[in-house]
Design an enzyme around this catalytic site. Structure first.
Site, short mmCIF file in Angstrom:
data_model
loop_
_atom_site.label_atom_id
_atom_site.label_comp_id
_atom_site.label_asym_id
_atom_site.label_seq_id
_atom_site.Cartn_x
_atom_site.Cartn_y
_atom_site.Cartn_z
N ARG A 63 3.22 -15.01 -3.76
CA ARG A 63 3.42 -15.65 -2.45
C ARG A 63 2.08 -16.14 -1.94
O ARG A 63 1.05 -15.86 -2.54
CB ARG A 63 3.96 -14.60 -1.47
CG ARG A 63 3.05 -13.37 -1.42
CD ARG A 63 3.15 -12.56 -0.17
NE ARG A 63 1.95 -11.75 -0.04
CZ ARG A 63 1.82 -10.50 -0.47
NH1 ARG A 63 2.80 -9.90 -1.08
NH2 ARG A 63 0.68 -9.86 -0.31
N GLY B 5 0.80 -1.23 0.00
CA GLY B 5 0.00 0.00 0.00
C GLY B 5 0.83 1.27 0.00
O GLY B 5 0.30 2.37 0.11
N GLU C 219 -4.43 -9.70 -8.48
CA GLU C 219 -5.34 -8.70 -7.94
C GLU C 219 -5.95 -7.85 -9.05
O GLU C 219 -5.24 -7.39 -9.95
CB GLU C 219 -4.58 -7.78 -6.97
CG GLU C 219 -4.04 -8.51 -5.76
CD GLU C 219 -3.51 -7.57 -4.68
OE1 GLU C 219 -3.55 -7.94 -3.50
OE2 GLU C 219 -3.03 -6.46 -5.03
P1 ADP Z 1 0.25 -2.65 -3.19
O1 ADP Z 1 1.17 -3.53 -3.96
O2 ADP Z 1 1.00 -1.58 -2.46
O3 ADP Z 1 -0.71 -3.41 -2.34
P2 ADP Z 1 -1.78 -2.29 -5.25
O4 ADP Z 1 -1.41 -1.93 -6.63
O5 ADP Z 1 -2.15 -3.70 -4.96
O6 ADP Z 1 -0.59 -1.83 -4.27
O7 ADP Z 1 -2.96 -1.35 -4.76
C1 ADP Z 1 -3.42 -1.37 -3.42
C2 ADP Z 1 -4.75 -0.66 -3.30
O8 ADP Z 1 -4.67 0.68 -3.83
C3 ADP Z 1 -5.88 -1.29 -4.08
O9 ADP Z 1 -6.49 -2.34 -3.38
C4 ADP Z 1 -6.82 -0.10 -4.26
O10 ADP Z 1 -7.53 0.15 -3.06
C5 ADP Z 1 -5.87 1.05 -4.47
N1 ADP Z 1 -5.62 1.29 -5.91
C6 ADP Z 1 -4.54 0.88 -6.63
N2 ADP Z 1 -4.65 1.26 -7.93
C7 ADP Z 1 -5.81 1.92 -8.05
C8 ADP Z 1 -6.50 2.57 -9.16
N3 ADP Z 1 -5.99 2.60 -10.39
N4 ADP Z 1 -7.71 3.13 -8.90
C9 ADP Z 1 -8.24 3.09 -7.65
N5 ADP Z 1 -7.65 2.52 -6.59
C10 ADP Z 1 -6.44 1.94 -6.76
#
Ligand code: ADP
Length: 446
Positions: free
Chosen positions: A291, A165, A275
């Site tokens: 993982r 996050g 995801e």
């Molecule tokens: P991390 O690897 O840090 O977990 P992610 O890419 O999985 O990052 O994104 C984590 C969270 O950020 C998602 O679950 C969502 O809530 C928010 N998020 C990421 N990208 C977007 C996007 N393009 N639009 C809206 N929310 C996003």
């Protein structure tokens, strides 16, 4: 063949791996920092090796110390759990170079998916839908602005090497984007050592829906089904469930096909999670976590699989125990119980003076805590995962209410009261979820 597994982790996941090893008749080696001397994983493993001082960099992230522990103990395999070294491709390679079995995906798959900009491009080439945005890391602020106008504001800047996050910035207009560009690059550099950022369209209230996948050495990749993880704070998950109320069989089939294609694109093996963000009937690839995930038990509860046993079997060269996507039966919800203030989310380490654990039908608890346990301040605040299961979502929520009210932890603050309030929320009860749920919930006085 695997006989002795070194578990390069701590807390509940170390116990989860010990449990799987016991069922398979494998012996276990725990590693621990000086702060974890009295931890359950140290007591329950067949052997335990101290790998250094409390600070993670000196212990759980210390590659040399972990590999030496494997050598000293005569372990023949390493299970990394999640976090720490789990997605460190160089570590996975070193494990293999030491002649040990890596209980995880091929290092190249970890490396490729660990670079989120490359991952995005790779899966898009296989026809997996991605949000409009940059195909490669941004080279200048002007490029960011141009792209943002192309895809339309709001946009999100993300660190290519990001995770947990961190390293994300939303920009609603050009002025915000110009400002965010430098900040995002700076933050990325500081947190991950690489300044690369990319841009994609920001969805204002999507759902986070992910697909569990498993692959073996025989070219088989099975997409197992979805988990909904929309309830997050600061982009970190708090509550996860399976199945998702918005996923019907047709959507499930499409998402599973996309997830399998993403995994196949990198020759995936072992457990992984693809995801997606879901909005207005459409889904978009976000990233692949290479993982076992914190929330894997909800999938286990509705499918009857043991994903950690599958991981160990795959690592030992055996095929997956299932050929096709298993049917999901019933409904499961996981609540992350953290050592933190339920209102401010400030960490709350300290000694657990009293403990009463929930019992009864439909309850599964994954935890390393006990009465007298001192929660160290050095690590992630996860104390326990409470997983409830019911024939349907309503029954799972009823059981959650009962289980959360029975779960008493004295001496430190936990997120239990927060979960109790969330499950009373009408939007939660009706399944009207989005990644903005917690913002709305907090603004309404939570
Ligand atoms: P991390 O690897 O840090 O977990 P992610 O890419 O999985 O990052 O994104 C984590 C969270 O950020 C998602 O679950 C969502 O809530 C928010 N998020 C990421 N990208 C977007 C996007 N393009 N639009 C809206 N929310 C996003």
């Amino acid at each position: 063949m695997i006989q002795k597994v070194l578990i390069a982790n701590r807390g509940e996941i170390a116990l989860r791996i010990i449990a799987a090893c016991r069922e398979l008749g494998l012996s276990t080696v725990a590693v621990f920092s000086e702060a974890d001397r009295t931890s359950q994983h140290v007591r329950l493993a067949d052997e335990a090796v101290c790998i250094g001082p409390p600070f993670s960099k000196a212990s759980y992230l210390n590659v040399t110390a972990v590999l030496s522990a494997a050598e000293i103990s005569g372990a023949d395999a390493v299970h990394p759990g999640y976090g720490f070294l789990a997605e460190n491709a160089a570590f996975a390679e070193m494990v293999q170079e030491c002649g040990l079995t890596w209980v995880g995906p091929p290092p190249d798959a970890i490396r490729l998916m660990g670079d989120k900009a490359t991952a995005r491009r790779t899966v898009a080439e296989r026809g997996v839908p991605v949000l409009p945005g940059s195909a490669t890391p941004l080279t200048s602020r002007e490029e960011a602005v141009r792209l943002a106008y192309e895809v339309g504001f709001p946009v999100i800047l993300k660190a290519s090497a990001g995770g947990g996050g961190k390293g994300m910035r939303v920009a609603n207009d050009e002025r915000e984007l110009r400002h965010a560009f430098d900040t995002a690059r700076h933050e990325a550099e500081r947190a991950f050592g690489v300044a690369d950022v990319y841009l994609e369209k920001y969805l204002t209230a999507p759902r986070h829906i992910e697909i569990q996948v498993m692959g073996d050495n025989f070219g088989r990749v099975v997409a197992i089904g979805e988990r909904e993880c929309s309830i997050q704070r600061r982009h970190q998950k708090l509550i996860e469930e399976a199945p998702s109320v918005v996923v019907d069989e047709e959507l499930r089939r499409a998402m599973c096909a996309a997830a399998a294609a993403a995994a196949q694109a990198v020759g995936y093996r072992s457990a992984g999670t693809v995801e997606f963000l879901y909005d207005e009937g459409k889904f978009y690839f976000m990233e692949m976590n290479t993982r076992i995930q914190v929330e894997h038990p909800v999938t286990e509860e509705v499918t009857g699989l043991d994903l950690v046993v599958e991981q160990l079997n795959v690592a030992a060269g055996k095929p997956l125990s299932f050929r096709r996507r298993p049917k999901m039966v019933g409904h499961a919800i996981e609540f992350r119980i953290n050592a933190e203030d339920p209102v401010t989310f400030a960490p709350s380490p300290g000694q657990i003076t009293e403990l009463a654990l929930p019992v009864g039908p439909g309850i599964r608890l994954e935890t390393h805590i006990y009465t007298g346990y001192r929660v160290p301040p050095h690590y992630d605040s996860l104390l326990a995962k409470l997983i409830v299961r019911g024939r349907d979502r309503a029954e799972a929520i009823t059981r959650a209410r009962r289980a959360l009210s029975m779960f008493q932890v004295g001496g430190i603050k936990t997120s239990i009261p927060l979960h109790q309030r969330i499950i009373q929320d009408p939007d939660f009860q009706e399944g009207r979820l989005s990644t903005r749920f917690m913002e709305r919930f907090a603004a309404a006085g939570g």
